[in-house]
Each structure stands twice: as structure tokens, then as C-alpha cells.
Design a protein around this motif. Structure first.
Motif, PDB file in Angstrom:
ATOM      1  N   LEU A 203      55.920 -28.462 -55.998  1.00 25.12           N
ATOM      2  CA  LEU A 203      56.907 -29.186 -55.190  1.00 25.12           C
ATOM      3  C   LEU A 203      56.806 -28.706 -53.750  1.00 25.12           C
ATOM      4  O   LEU A 203      56.469 -27.542 -53.495  1.00 25.12           O
ATOM      5  N   THR A 204      57.127 -29.596 -52.823  1.00 29.50           N
ATOM      6  CA  THR A 204      57.090 -29.283 -51.400  1.00 29.50           C
ATOM      7  C   THR A 204      58.316 -29.863 -50.723  1.00 29.50           C
ATOM      8  O   THR A 204      58.736 -30.980 -51.040  1.00 29.50           O
ATOM      9  N   SER A 205      58.872 -29.108 -49.791  1.00 36.25           N
ATOM     10  CA  SER A 205      59.957 -29.640 -48.958  1.00 36.25           C
ATOM     11  C   SER A 205      59.436 -29.865 -47.548  1.00 36.25           C
ATOM     12  O   SER A 205      58.610 -29.109 -47.041  1.00 36.25           O
ATOM     13  N   LEU A 206      59.937 -30.929 -46.930  1.00 33.30           N
ATOM     14  CA  LEU A 206      59.571 -31.317 -45.574  1.00 33.30           C
ATOM     15  C   LEU A 206      60.834 -31.593 -44.783  1.00 33.30           C
ATOM     16  O   LEU A 206      61.913 -31.713 -45.335  1.00 33.30           O
ATOM     17  N   GLY A 207      60.671 -31.740 -43.481  1.00 34.57           N
ATOM     18  CA  GLY A 207      61.840 -32.045 -42.663  1.00 34.57           C
ATOM     19  C   GLY A 207      61.456 -32.191 -41.219  1.00 34.57           C
ATOM     20  O   GLY A 207      60.357 -32.640 -40.877  1.00 34.57           O
ATOM     21  N   LYS A 208      62.402 -31.789 -40.349  1.00 36.32           N
ATOM     22  CA  LYS A 208      62.161 -31.732 -38.931  1.00 36.32           C
ATOM     23  C   LYS A 208      61.544 -33.016 -38.381  1.00 36.32           C
ATOM     24  O   LYS A 208      62.118 -34.095 -38.471  1.00 36.32           O
ATOM     25  N   TYR A 209      60.316 -32.899 -37.876  1.00 38.97           N
ATOM     26  CA  TYR A 209      59.699 -33.979 -37.105  1.00 38.97           C
ATOM     27  C   TYR A 209      59.365 -35.214 -37.932  1.00 38.97           C
ATOM     28  O   TYR A 209      59.176 -36.297 -37.384  1.00 38.97           O
ATOM     29  N   ILE A 210      59.244 -35.089 -39.261  1.00 40.66           N
ATOM     30  CA  ILE A 210      58.755 -36.216 -40.062  1.00 40.66           C
ATOM     31  C   ILE A 210      59.736 -37.380 -40.038  1.00 40.66           C
ATOM     32  O   ILE A 210      59.362 -38.521 -40.307  1.00 40.66           O
ATOM     33  N   GLY A 211      60.972 -37.131 -39.670  1.00 36.16           N
ATOM     34  CA  GLY A 211      61.934 -38.208 -39.466  1.00 36.16           C
ATOM     35  C   GLY A 211      61.949 -38.721 -38.044  1.00 36.16           C
ATOM     36  O   GLY A 211      62.912 -39.356 -37.622  1.00 36.16           O
ATOM     37  N   GLY A 212      60.882 -38.460 -37.299  1.00 37.68           N
ATOM     38  CA  GLY A 212      60.812 -38.946 -35.925  1.00 37.68           C
ATOM     39  C   GLY A 212      61.746 -38.231 -34.978  1.00 37.68           C
ATOM     40  O   GLY A 212      62.046 -38.739 -33.895  1.00 37.68           O
ATOM     41  N   GLY A 213      62.216 -37.039 -35.373  1.00 36.61           N
ATOM     42  CA  GLY A 213      63.164 -36.293 -34.561  1.00 36.61           C
ATOM     43  C   GLY A 213      64.604 -36.575 -34.922  1.00 36.61           C
ATOM     44  O   GLY A 213      65.515 -36.005 -34.323  1.00 36.61           O
ATOM     45  N   MET A 214      64.825 -37.447 -35.894  1.00 32.46           N
ATOM     46  CA  MET A 214      66.175 -37.740 -36.369  1.00 32.46           C
ATOM     47  C   MET A 214      66.524 -36.775 -37.508  1.00 32.46           C
ATOM     48  O   MET A 214      65.687 -35.996 -37.964  1.00 32.46           O
ATOM     49  N   SER A 215      67.781 -36.837 -37.976  1.00 35.95           N
ATOM     50  CA  SER A 215      68.175 -36.019 -39.126  1.00 35.95           C
ATOM     51  C   SER A 215      67.350 -36.442 -40.336  1.00 35.95           C
ATOM     52  O   SER A 215      67.336 -37.613 -40.714  1.00 35.95           O
ATOM     53  N   PHE A 216      66.653 -35.461 -40.950  1.00 31.70           N
ATOM     54  CA  PHE A 216      65.737 -35.833 -42.021  1.00 31.70           C
ATOM     55  C   PHE A 216      65.326 -34.627 -42.837  1.00 31.70           C
ATOM     56  O   PHE A 216      65.222 -33.515 -42.344  1.00 31.70           O
ATOM     57  N   GLY A 217      65.064 -34.866 -44.099  1.00 34.47           N
ATOM     58  CA  GLY A 217      64.432 -33.914 -44.993  1.00 34.47           C
ATOM     59  C   GLY A 217      63.779 -34.702 -46.111  1.00 34.47           C
ATOM     60  O   GLY A 217      64.063 -35.882 -46.317  1.00 34.47           O
TER      61      GLY A 217
END
Length: 453
Positions: free
Chosen positions: A276-290
Motif C-alpha cells: 500500500l502507498t499513501s500520496l498527497g500534497k502536490y498530486i491534488g494540484g496544490g489543493m487539499s488532497f490525499g
């Protein structure tokens, strides 16, 4: 707002202090004198927020700067001072503050309505782009933050393995309620955590042996970001893959920060496939994201077509602004080629900065990978948070105030992040500012006792 970095009217810190404590006090006093509007804004904030703060990492004494505007890789504070932004929203702001394609994507999404109360036309498009980018993610689910992604990933591992314990690492950070520094954190969620030592495979092996058939997962950052960009050694990370498989536990990579360091994240660069991997930050284009994802058989626990499926709520998990900005950023701007180029720029900058320290025999070094780096007050290798002497943090503070005075904004803990708008001229400015720091405080900085070895 002025575009001057160092107006003639600004107050400068003295450089003739006898001790680092005196120099730091002078630097803080000069900072306060230059920023009366930020001071007033902070005082007003303390009336309605505890300590004037709603995000702990942003606070520092004597008061934090209040930022009024951002454009590209530049920021302007409440007093009109301009800064080069070398923190980039602690790595979330990879596109800078005003990328035209990101803005256009958000505007277009808003034209069709803010909240659509159902599945929309954008979410599966972003999910496809994420899965294509990160090979270990056979399927993925979205959240609103990296913290939330890690919480859901932990719950998934416990449900899949039907075990309860989780191995984490001293110095690890996986969100505000998953913080594993040198001591207990009363805010942490109450999972039964087992603490191992980073870059020490034997410590993991002992915990697995002592808790046979009880460990659901090993949760690790390929590079410990919040603790100071401590790089995971390839043999250590590969060993985690082997140990977790041998003991029936899941290997979970937190790549919320490190996924930017290679086209497929650090896992691809290392040739390691986590469960399993968690992602976040920039992958939402700089919006709130995970996001969290991985093996399809594990993620299938959330399939609502199945009886007894795990529940995962979140009103804004598929909000149209993030879905639009994220897809545009990942497929049109931060392409695999752009990821490689940004990492190369960061490696070159880190080498240039460290050459300045080495040439002056100063026991300070930037460590990290690519576009993520952190200054440490040592000339020795840093393999874990235990190799960092917190008693030397005054030197990081002194560097922070010096760079602020020079019109360069980093995190006070010495954390430096590159965003895409940062170019050669901006990196040269940072290098020059570091050189002036070394010259200014040469009589106070620690000497490198390994320089002649």
C-alpha cells in the motif's frame, strides 16, 4: 507592495556577537523591528485562536510572518517585503502560487458547479492518471489530506490481515495524529504501535520476532521528511520488503512527500513494490488532497458492491476543484520528464550549498534527495533522528533569520523545497545568501572536525 528585497530602511542584525545566543537574539530583534504589520496581525490572531495559530508548523518566535500574496515562486508579507519561496507549502506547492494551467483547470471546473452531490466526470480520470504513474497502485481512493490517507491505510491493513499492531519508526511523521518523534505524542491515534529504529533492520527483525503473527503492517517513509530529510538506505528499505513478506505483514510506503522525487515515486527508483502507498500534497494540484492505494485484492475491501465492505466517507474526497487541478498538474505539467529535471536541479543545488560549507570548514550540511533537503548541524552522516543534536538548533534559527533578511523564505527547521518556478537565478540567490551567512557568522559557526580525515 514593494519589490525591494532589502530596503535601506530595514533593520539588520549585528554580526559581531560573542555567542550564537547573542547573535540569535539580535537577529530576532531585527526581524521584529522590520515586520510591525506581521506583529500586529499575530496579536489580533491570538485573540481568537490559541497562540494565534491553527497550523503548528507555521509558528515561530517572536512571531510568524503573515503572508499577503504569492505569485510564481515569490511571496509578499504584510509589511510589503518580497521573498523567494524556498518552502513551497512544505512540498505541497510544487506548481508555485499562480500556475496558469492550474488556475484555468479550477476555473473550468467551477463553471460546471462547485459541489455536484454525486460521482462526477473528473474523479476516475485523475484515478487513472495516478495509477498509471505509480505502478504499485492497482486501484486507489482519494482523501482530503496525507494524514487522512495514512489513517485509512492503517485501517485497511488491520482489516486485511486481521492483526492489530503496526511497526513505525522513531522520527517518522505520517500526519498530525501519526507523529513518532523522540517521545510520546498524546495527540496520536491509539493504535498499538511498535517503535523501530530507522535504517536499522535488526530493530525491525526483533519486533517481528517478539510479536509473531500480531503485526499487521510496517509503515515507513522512504525518506523521513519532517525529521530532517533523513534518507532511507536502499538495503534497509529492501530488507523491510523481505521481512514484511516473510512475516505476513503489509509493507506501507508513505510517499506523501517523496513521490515527487522520481516519476513513479522513490519506490520506483528503488525497485521496491509496497503493498500500500499513501500520496498527497502536490498530486491534488496544490489543493487539499490525499490518496491511498495498492494491491487490488486489498483495496477491494472498500468495494461497495461487496457485502460487508469497509466504509470510507468524505464529502470532498472527489471535489471537482481538486480532481481538475490534480489531473492537469500530473498529466500536463509535472510530467515524468519534469519530475526528473526537478530532482536533478535539487541535487545540483544541494551539492552547491554543501560545497560552500565544506570550503569554509563549517560543520553544516544539507541532506536529502532532489528537491527536498534540510540543513543539519554536523559534518557526519545522518542515518536517523538520533544522529541530530537538537542542542544545535540555534544555528538553524540563525540561518533562518539571515535568509529572511536576505529575502529568502525557508522553514525555520532548515527545510528547503524547490517548486517548478524556481530557476537558476533563484538558486544562485540562495547560494549567495548562504555564502554571506557563512562570512557573517564565521566566528560562531561550528567547525567540521572531520574535514582533515
Amino acid at each position: 507592495m514593494t519589490t525591494s528585497i532589502l530596503p535601506e530602511t530595514q533593520v539588520h542584525a549585528r554580526s559581531d556577537a560573542a555567542t550564537v545566543g547573542e547573535a540569535l537574539a539580535a537577529a530576532a530583534a531585527a526581524f521584529a523591528a522590520r515586520n510591525p504589520q506581521s506583529a500586529q496581525h499575530y496579536e489580533r490572531a491570538t485573540e481568537v485562536m490559541p497562540g494565534g495559530n491553527t497550523r503548528s508548523v507555521l509558528f515561530y518566535e517572536p512571531f510568524p510572518l503573515a503572508m499577503a500574496k504569492g505569485e510564481g515562486c515569490r511571496l509578499w508579507d504584510a509589511d510589503g517585503h518580497e521573498y523567494l519561496d524556498f518552502i513551497a507549502e512544505f512540498s505541497a506547492g510544487i506548481y508555485g502560487h499562480s500556475h496558469p494551467q492550474i488556475r484555468a483547470a479550477i476555473d473550468a471546473a467551477l463553471d460546471d458547479g462547485l459541489n455536484l452531490s454525486g460521482h462526477n466526470l473528473l474523479e476516475s480520470r485523475l484515478a487513472k492518471a495516478v495509477c498509471e504513474r505509480f505502478a504499485s497502485l492497482e486501484t486507489v481512493r482519494f482523501t482530503n489530506s496525507g494524514t487522512e490517507a495514512n489513517l485509512m491505510m492503517l485501517a485497511t491493513a488491520k482489516a486485511f490481515t486481521r492483526r492489530s499492531k503496526v511497526i513505525v519508526f522513531v522520527g517518522g511523521y505520517h500526519g498530525g495524529v501519526l507523529t513518532f518523534g523522540r517521545g510520546a505524542n498524546v495527540v496520536n491515534v491509539p493504535h498499538p504501535f511498535l517503535y523501530a529504529e530507522y535504517n536499522d533492520l535488526d530493530s525491525v527483525r526483533r519486533l517481528l520476532d517478539e510479536n509473531a503473527n500480531e503485526v499487521a503492517a510496517i509503515l515507513v517513509e522512504p525518506m523521513q521528511g519532517a525529521s530532517g530529510c533523513i534518507v532511507g538506505e536502499p538495503a534497509f528499505l529492501q530488507g523491510l520488503r523481505e521481512l514484511s513478506s516473510a512475516h505476513g505483514a503489509l509493507l506501507m510506503f508513505d510517499e506523501v512527500m517523496t513521490s515527487r522525487l522520481a516519476p513513479g515515486g522513490l519506490q520506483a527508483e528503488l525497485g521496491i513494490t509496497p503493498d500500500l502507498t499513501s500520496l498527497g500534497k502536490y498530486i491534488g494540484g496544490g489543493m487539499s488532497f490525499g490518496a491511498f492505494g495498492g494491491r487490488a485484492e486489498i483495496m477491494a475491501l472498500f468495494d461497495p458492491r461487496r457485502s460487508g465492505a469497509l466504509q470510507h466517507a468524505g464529502t470532498f474526497n472527489n471535489n471537482v476543484m481538486t480532481m481538475a487541478a490534480g489531473w492537469t498538474g500530473l498529466t500536463q505539467i509535472f510530467t515524468p520528464e519534469a519530475a526528473r529535471a526537478l530532482t536533478a536541479r535539487g541535487d545540483a543545488l544541494r551539492e552547491a550549498l554543501n560545497s560552500r560549507f565544506a570550503a569554509s570548514n563549517v560543520a553544516m550540511r544539507f541532506i536529502g534527495i532532489g528537491s527536498l533537503m534540510n540543513v543539519q548541524i554536523t559534518g557526519r552522516p545522518v542515518r536517523s533522528v538520533r544522529d541530530i543534536d537538537a542542542g544545535m538548533n540555534e544555528f538553524k534559527d540563525l540561518l533562518f533569520f539571515h535568509l529572511i533578511e536576505q529575502g529568502i523564505y525557508i522553514a525555520r527547521r532548515g527545510y528547503v523545497v524547490l517548486s517548478l518556478p524556481v530557476g537558476d537565478a533563484e538558486m544562485a540567490r540562495l547560494e549567495a545568501a548562504l555564502a554571506s551567512f557563512i562570512e557573517r557568522y564565521a566566528h560562531l559557526l561550528p567547525r567540521d572536525d572531520n574535514s582533515d580525515r
